[in-house]
Design an enzyme around this catalytic site. Structure first.
Site, mmCIF file in Angstrom:
data_model
loop_
_atom_site.group_PDB
_atom_site.id
_atom_site.type_symbol
_atom_site.label_atom_id
_atom_site.label_comp_id
_atom_site.label_asym_id
_atom_site.label_seq_id
_atom_site.Cartn_x
_atom_site.Cartn_y
_atom_site.Cartn_z
ATOM 1 N N ASP A 279 7.880 -25.724 2.384
ATOM 2 C CA ASP A 279 6.388 -25.105 2.750
ATOM 3 C C ASP A 279 5.661 -26.377 3.173
ATOM 4 O O ASP A 279 4.445 -26.519 2.888
ATOM 5 C CB ASP A 279 5.894 -24.517 1.379
ATOM 6 C CG ASP A 279 6.810 -23.390 1.241
ATOM 7 O OD1 ASP A 279 7.595 -22.689 2.008
ATOM 8 O OD2 ASP A 279 7.211 -23.179 -0.218
ATOM 9 N N THR B 209 18.295 -24.792 -3.572
ATOM 10 C CA THR B 209 18.889 -23.934 -2.829
ATOM 11 C C THR B 209 20.274 -24.167 -2.580
ATOM 12 O O THR B 209 20.758 -25.186 -3.420
ATOM 13 C CB THR B 209 18.026 -23.744 -1.424
ATOM 14 O OG1 THR B 209 18.661 -22.605 -1.056
ATOM 15 C CG2 THR B 209 18.305 -24.775 -0.472
ATOM 16 N N LYS C 134 6.526 -27.560 8.332
ATOM 17 C CA LYS C 134 7.399 -28.026 9.120
ATOM 18 C C LYS C 134 7.205 -27.302 10.511
ATOM 19 O O LYS C 134 7.214 -27.566 11.744
ATOM 20 C CB LYS C 134 8.852 -27.733 8.887
ATOM 21 C CG LYS C 134 9.154 -28.811 7.731
ATOM 22 C CD LYS C 134 10.646 -28.474 7.171
ATOM 23 C CE LYS C 134 10.935 -27.292 6.587
ATOM 24 N NZ LYS C 134 10.177 -26.952 5.129
ATOM 25 N N THR D 245 5.428 -17.772 2.590
ATOM 26 C CA THR D 245 5.566 -16.987 3.743
ATOM 27 C C THR D 245 6.742 -15.822 3.621
ATOM 28 O O THR D 245 6.525 -14.813 4.026
ATOM 29 C CB THR D 245 6.051 -17.890 4.782
ATOM 30 O OG1 THR D 245 5.063 -19.038 4.808
ATOM 31 C CG2 THR D 245 5.804 -17.182 6.015
ATOM 32 N N ALA E 25 13.794 -19.250 4.548
ATOM 33 C CA ALA E 25 12.774 -20.015 4.951
ATOM 34 C C ALA E 25 11.668 -19.105 5.540
ATOM 35 O O ALA E 25 11.956 -18.042 5.743
ATOM 36 C CB ALA E 25 13.367 -20.963 6.374
ATOM 37 N N GLY E 26 10.568 -19.926 5.519
ATOM 38 C CA GLY E 26 9.336 -19.113 6.161
ATOM 39 C C GLY E 26 8.484 -20.068 6.967
ATOM 40 O O GLY E 26 8.126 -21.208 6.259
ATOM 41 N N GLN F 202 13.309 -25.346 4.194
ATOM 42 C CA GLN F 202 13.284 -25.784 2.761
ATOM 43 C C GLN F 202 12.867 -27.076 2.940
ATOM 44 O O GLN F 202 12.458 -27.667 3.736
ATOM 45 C CB GLN F 202 14.638 -25.268 1.664
ATOM 46 C CG GLN F 202 14.935 -24.054 1.843
ATOM 47 C CD GLN F 202 15.668 -23.181 2.846
ATOM 48 O OE1 GLN F 202 16.665 -23.801 3.150
ATOM 49 N NE2 GLN F 202 15.132 -22.240 3.130
HETATM 50 P P1 IMP Z 1 17.394 -19.401 -2.450
HETATM 51 O O1 IMP Z 1 17.451 -20.501 -1.253
HETATM 52 O O2 IMP Z 1 16.911 -18.191 -2.246
HETATM 53 O O3 IMP Z 1 18.640 -19.300 -3.335
HETATM 54 O O4 IMP Z 1 16.197 -20.096 -3.610
HETATM 55 C C1 IMP Z 1 16.433 -21.267 -4.332
HETATM 56 C C2 IMP Z 1 14.990 -21.922 -4.564
HETATM 57 O O5 IMP Z 1 14.642 -22.517 -3.232
HETATM 58 C C3 IMP Z 1 14.059 -21.245 -5.097
HETATM 59 O O6 IMP Z 1 13.301 -21.964 -5.789
HETATM 60 C C4 IMP Z 1 13.300 -20.881 -3.970
HETATM 61 O O7 IMP Z 1 12.031 -20.566 -4.316
HETATM 62 C C5 IMP Z 1 13.328 -22.078 -3.200
HETATM 63 N N1 IMP Z 1 13.378 -21.826 -1.631
HETATM 64 C C6 IMP Z 1 14.107 -21.154 -0.752
HETATM 65 N N2 IMP Z 1 13.495 -21.248 0.355
HETATM 66 C C7 IMP Z 1 12.388 -21.874 0.435
HETATM 67 C C8 IMP Z 1 11.330 -22.272 1.397
HETATM 68 O O8 IMP Z 1 11.517 -21.989 2.738
HETATM 69 N N3 IMP Z 1 10.474 -22.649 1.017
HETATM 70 C C9 IMP Z 1 10.126 -22.975 -0.330
HETATM 71 N N4 IMP Z 1 11.080 -22.854 -1.154
HETATM 72 C C10 IMP Z 1 12.018 -22.093 -0.907
#
Ligand code: IMP
Length: 432
Positions: free
Chosen positions: A14, A240, A17, A300, A40-41, A225
């Site tokens: 976040d 992640t 990017k 997001t 991702a967002g 991420q």
């Molecule tokens: P996962 O990727 O859904 O398995 O989540 C694992 C960790 O990564 C968690 O703490 C999520 O909140 C974090 N995470 C995954 N994708 C993002 C992102 O795009 N931005 C911020 N945190 C993320």
């Protein structure tokens, strides 16, 4: 000129990017995603209009750019189809500019069910995942039982493979997690349906990337991420399931490491984190609230509020080192406007009083306390500034000090969400 440029996050994601990728893609031919999935967002604002992307590379909003989803991305066919449709409804052509690797591991509905069941079973020890099936899909890949996009080419054999896989997963869901099984036939049907929507975009993306390289095309590799969520170099186990750091470019796209040019780390002027895990500079006071409100710190992807705190220079220096970042793009500096003083964490104090300037492992990090350096704040607004000369002295000092402590030059400062609200000091394409 650098032919391949990597842009990735140097904190917990976040960092903003999407805006930077969008900004730099003016001069780019291809934008490539190489890890993660629709967890991702990326929020892009162009002419005041917001677009949130989760899976398709941020370059898609520039009509001249072609986008690639590389083999390292775990792909939910439904999420991709939905995103293509959303963009098409906003009059962006997508399918004819999109290339999806035959080797992307598939995220099926069962992976989402497993992700959510596992988090529920962890209770207070939960990771705080996005619940999108990312971890279970990567687990299937690593255990070599997972299915890839290429497997869908023959629907009959794909269906057989899914039925076999589901004997295992439904056993785990019902017997271990004691939740409902996933209906196999409807899952097969929805997956094949979704893949047929973007079937013409599926190709050998490794071959494509190397043809581009030989033809002198400019390629931008877009990380998802952040570095501190990397499965190896992040704050394990609160991470992640992919390599979010620069090494992931080679494995997740097939570009050899020697062909990687500059690596730009996108860094927020303070720290945020979604989900559980260590964050020594997290604030629970009015300053924390100021950052959350002014920074609009809401995820997001999940809509969850982000944890906010002072800039953690130790964590960012770690990211700069493991990524060999050539420069920093500092975002959301304007969120610090109006604070009477600003702090940066320059070391950690561990239980027992030992002070370290590196990232401790495991539980040690959970108990680390920040050691701060305090600088003067600034009352004036930096929002929307386009030149360093306009900036208040104290803000300029903050940027200069931050760069010095983390050990990397600041190439770009973002002063607002729009493309235009940017100070470009130097770009990977030369000074602008
Ligand atoms: P996962 O990727 O859904 O398995 O989540 C694992 C960790 O990564 C968690 O703490 C999520 O909140 C974090 N995470 C995954 N994708 C993002 C992102 O795009 N931005 C911020 N945190 C993320």
């Amino acid at each position: 000129m650098n032919q391949s440029l990597v842009i990735l996050g140097s904190q917990w994601g976040d960092e903003g990017k999407g805006k930077i990728v969008d900004l730099l893609t003016e001069k780019v031919d291809y934008v490539i995603r190489y890890q993660g999935g629709h967890n991702a967002g990326h929020t892009l604002v162009v002419d005041g209009k917001k677009t949130a992307l989760h899976l398709i590379p941020s370059g898609i909003l520039r009509p001249h750019v072609r986008c690639v989803i590389g083999n390292g991305v775990v792909l939910s066919p439904e999420a991709l189809t939905q995103e293509i449709r959303m963009l098409e409804e906003r009059d962006h052509s997508v399918i004819d500019r999109l290339h999806v690797s035959t080797n992307c591991p598939l995220i099926l509905r069962v992976h989402v069910a497993l992700d959510q069941a596992r988090e529920a079973a962890r209770g207070n020890a939960k990771i705080g995942t996005t619940g999108r099936g990312i971890g279970p899909a990567y687990e299937d890949k690593a255990s070599r039982r997972g299915l890839r996009v290429a497997d869908t080419a023959d629907p009959a054999s794909f269906s057989e493979k899914v039925r076999e896989l589901m004997e295992y997963h439904n056993f785990i869901l019902t017997k271990w997690y004691r939740t409902k099984p996933v209906d196999v036939e409807s899952m097969i049907e929805e997956t094949l349906d979704a893949v047929s929507y973007f079937g013409t975009a599926v190709c050998d993306t490794v071959d494509l990337i190397h043809r581009c390289r030989r033809d002198g095309k400019i390629m931008l590799f877009e990380g998802a991420q952040g570095s501190l969520l990397d499965i190896d170099h992040g704050t394990y186990p609160f991470v992640t399931s992919s390599n979010t750091t620069a090494g992931g470019v080679a494995t997740g796209s097939g570009l050899g490491p020697r062909h990687i040019g500059s690596i730009l780390g996108v860094t927020k002027a303070y720290a945020t984190r979604v989900g559980s895990g260590p964050m020594p500079t997290e604030l629970f006071d009015d300053v924390g609230k100021h950052l959350a409100v002014k920074g609009q710190e809401v995820g997001t992807t999940t809509g969850r509020g982000r944890r906010c705190g002072w800039f953690d220079a130790v964590a960012v220096r770690h990211a700069i080192e493991v990524n060999s970042m050539s420069g920093i793009c500092l975002t959301k500096l304007d969120v610090l406007d109006g604070l009477s003083e600003v702090k940066m964490c320059v070391a950690y104090e561990l239980p027992g009083g030992h002070v370290v300037d590196y990232l401790p492992s495991g539980d040690e990090y959970l108990n680390a306390r920040p050691v701060y350096e305090t600088l003067s704040g600034w009352g004036e607004t930096t929002f929307g500034m386009t030149s360093l000369d306009e900036m208040p002295k104290a803000a300029k000092e903050y940027v200069r000090r931050l760069s010095r402590i983390v050990g990397a030059p600041i190439d770009i400062v973002s002063t607002g969400p729009d493309r235009e609200q940017t100070i470009v000091i130097s770009t990977p394409f030369g000074v602008d």
